[in-house]
Design an enzyme around this catalytic site. Structure first.
Site, PDB file in Angstrom:
ATOM      1  N   LYS A 120     -14.302   2.140  14.638  1.00  0.00           N
ATOM      2  CA  LYS A 120     -13.079   1.318  14.680  1.00  0.00           C
ATOM      3  C   LYS A 120     -12.623   1.418  16.147  1.00  0.00           C
ATOM      4  O   LYS A 120     -12.234   0.325  16.738  1.00  0.00           O
ATOM      5  CB  LYS A 120     -11.952   1.780  13.862  1.00  0.00           C
ATOM      6  CG  LYS A 120     -12.372   1.315  12.567  1.00  0.00           C
ATOM      7  CD  LYS A 120     -11.220   1.596  11.364  1.00  0.00           C
ATOM      8  CE  LYS A 120     -11.752   1.371  10.010  1.00  0.00           C
ATOM      9  NZ  LYS A 120     -10.743   1.843   9.026  1.00  0.00           N
ATOM     10  N   ASN A 134       0.960  -1.454   0.057  1.00  0.00           N
ATOM     11  CA  ASN A 134      -0.060   0.217   0.079  1.00  0.00           C
ATOM     12  C   ASN A 134       0.738   1.138  -0.133  1.00  0.00           C
ATOM     13  O   ASN A 134       2.112   1.226   0.085  1.00  0.00           O
ATOM     14  CB  ASN A 134      -1.056  -0.114   1.095  1.00  0.00           C
ATOM     15  CG  ASN A 134      -0.217  -0.041   2.540  1.00  0.00           C
ATOM     16  OD1 ASN A 134       0.373   0.997   2.916  1.00  0.00           O
ATOM     17  ND2 ASN A 134      -0.331  -0.920   3.432  1.00  0.00           N
ATOM     18  N   ILE A 178      -3.510  -6.573  14.492  1.00  0.00           N
ATOM     19  CA  ILE A 178      -2.380  -6.637  15.553  1.00  0.00           C
ATOM     20  C   ILE A 178      -2.903  -5.615  16.595  1.00  0.00           C
ATOM     21  O   ILE A 178      -2.808  -5.885  17.879  1.00  0.00           O
ATOM     22  CB  ILE A 178      -1.125  -5.709  14.962  1.00  0.00           C
ATOM     23  CG1 ILE A 178      -0.613  -6.771  13.926  1.00  0.00           C
ATOM     24  CG2 ILE A 178      -0.146  -5.711  16.077  1.00  0.00           C
ATOM     25  CD1 ILE A 178       0.387  -6.094  13.100  1.00  0.00           C
TER      26      ILE A 178
HETATM   27  O1  C5P Z   1      -9.123  -1.348  10.430  1.00  0.00           O
HETATM   28  P1  C5P Z   1      -8.303  -0.483  10.056  1.00  0.00           P
HETATM   29  O2  C5P Z   1      -7.221  -1.078   9.397  1.00  0.00           O
HETATM   30  O3  C5P Z   1      -8.563   0.607   9.254  1.00  0.00           O
HETATM   31  O4  C5P Z   1      -7.693   0.153  11.387  1.00  0.00           O
HETATM   32  C1  C5P Z   1      -6.333   0.908  11.448  1.00  0.00           C
HETATM   33  C2  C5P Z   1      -5.941   0.746  12.504  1.00  0.00           C
HETATM   34  O5  C5P Z   1      -5.605  -0.575  12.834  1.00  0.00           O
HETATM   35  C3  C5P Z   1      -4.580   1.285  12.553  1.00  0.00           C
HETATM   36  O6  C5P Z   1      -4.182   1.638  13.873  1.00  0.00           O
HETATM   37  C4  C5P Z   1      -3.642   0.106  12.247  1.00  0.00           C
HETATM   38  O7  C5P Z   1      -2.269   0.272  12.581  1.00  0.00           O
HETATM   39  C5  C5P Z   1      -4.581  -1.046  12.891  1.00  0.00           C
HETATM   40  N1  C5P Z   1      -4.255  -2.429  12.306  1.00  0.00           N
HETATM   41  C6  C5P Z   1      -3.669  -3.484  12.884  1.00  0.00           C
HETATM   42  N2  C5P Z   1      -3.579  -4.601  12.347  1.00  0.00           N
HETATM   43  C7  C5P Z   1      -4.306  -4.704  11.010  1.00  0.00           C
HETATM   44  C8  C5P Z   1      -5.045  -3.671  10.657  1.00  0.00           C
HETATM   45  C9  C5P Z   1      -5.052  -2.543  11.166  1.00  0.00           C
HETATM   46  O8  C5P Z   1      -2.944  -3.215  13.860  1.00  0.00           O
HETATM   47  N3  C5P Z   1      -4.386  -6.078  10.623  1.00  0.00           N
END
Ligand code: C5P
Length: 405
Positions: free
Chosen positions: A337, A210, A307
């Site tokens: 979220k 990305n 994570i």
């Molecule tokens: O759900 P989304 O990806 O939009 O959420 C963004 C937040 O979740 C950010 O803080 C990102 O670092 C964290 N995140 C994560 N692990 C993932 C996806 C997003 O820690 N697989």
């Protein structure tokens, strides 16, 4: 023992109406045990008399650059070396501009150029002057150089308007001084951050990725260090130098990032998930480079672990801060979220063709927490990071002081 015993503070006062509050500030700093040397600009003398400040600080006030008697006693260069902190309160728009351009046409601006001491500014001005692009740019330059901005606060102004530009009250400036000289608002705290993108391999040469540049996460890591924290930064592939005093762990995939975070999370007080972690990864990584043959190629993707959700769900979870990059309605989606992931705080921003975010040096954020919000307007990521760190420190402190009381 008073909190500032033995600390030497050079208090610069510039010419704005908030200068009258400098008298109270001198009193508070001295009461906290500091040695305070007041330096006033000529314009400041129109708002408050040197006599008042001399009486409160117990030291003659310095005003001119060319005063032989004072120069003989302690030259301006000696004075510049003497200070543990240069605090300028109030700092006018004009003074910010002087400092941003490195001008040295009076004693105070000369001292700022000649000193290696940290410099903190408490801006005070009409709200339109603060929001003027010239002042915004000057403030960005100063923050980039490591100068601290304490405030301004928002509210009623002496000119009858209301908005950002009020000088932080003397009590608040005393608090910031004590925090700073005792190591920063996050002194002794341990931070764990993720930053950058992840790369999910398709075959040995291709990946799903990305557009995250990692700039926001790296700016945050730097700002956390400046606030006195110990910082570990788990970074996806980015081309950015490691900020000084940051322990960087490089990873490639979301699974690597998960492992690096989970190995370290028990040791941290605050976790910030700034990485753009890939939500999906190819189910299988093909061992050899895929050859082009068919007209269509289907990639089967499977979900990656979330994570930050795992971190926030731990029994002894750290204070957890997430980011939400959205292409529409950032605040609504971010709040959903925040709640779904059980985060203490989330910073939302718009991404996409016209709105910035990824790959840019600037960003604007809306920060949300349980029952509150704050807009951080468009600014360089480094300036934004400093403000976000301030908000995180404030809410971390509130949460744990409430839990311990
Ligand atoms: O759900 P989304 O990806 O939009 O959420 C963004 C937040 O979740 C950010 O803080 C990102 O670092 C964290 N995140 C994560 N692990 C993932 C996806 C997003 O820690 N697989």
């Amino acid at each position: 023992m008073p909190k500032l015993t033995g600390k030497r503070i050079l208090l610069g006062i510039t010419g704005g109406i908030a200068a009258y509050k400098a008298a109270e500030l001198v009193r508070l700093l001295c009461k906290a045990g500091a040695d305070v040397q007041v330096v006033m600009t000529e314009a400041a003398g129109r708002f408050i008399t040197p006599m008042t400040l001399q009486a409160l600080s117990g030291r003659p006030v310095r005003q001119g650059l060319f005063d032989p008697a004072y120069e003989a006693a302690m030259s301006h260069i000696e004075l510049a070396r003497w200070a543990d902190l240069i605090l300028i309160a109030p700092a006018t728009a004009d003074f910010l501009a002087h400092l941003a351009h490195g001008l040295a046409n009076d004693l105070l601006s000369t001292l700022c150029l000649a000193s290696e001491a940290p410099i903190a500014l408490a801006p005070a001005m009409n709200q339109r002057m603060w929001l003027n692009q010239a002042t915004v740019d000057n403030a960005d330059v100063l923050v980039k150089r490591g100068i601290l901005l304490w405030g301004p606060a928002a509210g009623e102004q002496a000119c009858g308007e209301s908005g950002p530009g009020r000088m932080v009250e003397p009590e608040g400036l005393l608090g910031s001084t004590v925090e700073f000289l005792s190591g920063g608002v996050l002194a002794g705290l341990r931070m764990l951050l993720t930053a950058g993108p992840t790369r999910e391999p398709i075959d040995p040469v291709r990946f799903v990725g990305n557009r995250s540049s990692g700039k926001m996460g790296f700016a945050l890591a730097k700002a956390f260090v400046l606030a006195g924290a110990r910082v570990e930064l788990v970074s996806g592939p980015v081309s950015l130098p490691t900020p000084s005093r940051v322990n960087r762990i490089d990873v490639e995939t979301a699974l690597d990032m998960e492992q690096a975070v989970m190995e370290r999370v028990a040791e941290c007080d605050i976790f910030v998930g700034c990485a753009a972690v890939a939500d999906y990864r190819p189910e299988i990584m093909v061992e050899q480079k895929i050859k082009k043959s068919d007209e269509r190629l289907a990639l089967q993707l499977i979900r990656n672990p979330d994570i930050i959700s795992q971190v926030a769900a731990l029994p002894e979870a750290p204070f957890s801060v997430g980011f939400a990059a959205e292409t529409e309605e950032p605040e609504t989606y971010a709040e959903q979220k925040r709640q779904a992931k059980r985060l203490d705080m989330i910073a939302a921003n718009l991404v996409g063709a016209a709105s910035g975010g990824f790959e840019r040096d600037e960003n604007a954020l809306t920060v949300l927490w349980d029952g509150g919000r704050c807009d951080l307007p468009m600014a360089e990521k480094e300036a934004l990071a400093e403000r976000l760190v301030g908000l995180i420190a404030e809410h971390y402190e509130k949460k744990y002081s409430a839990e311990n009381s």
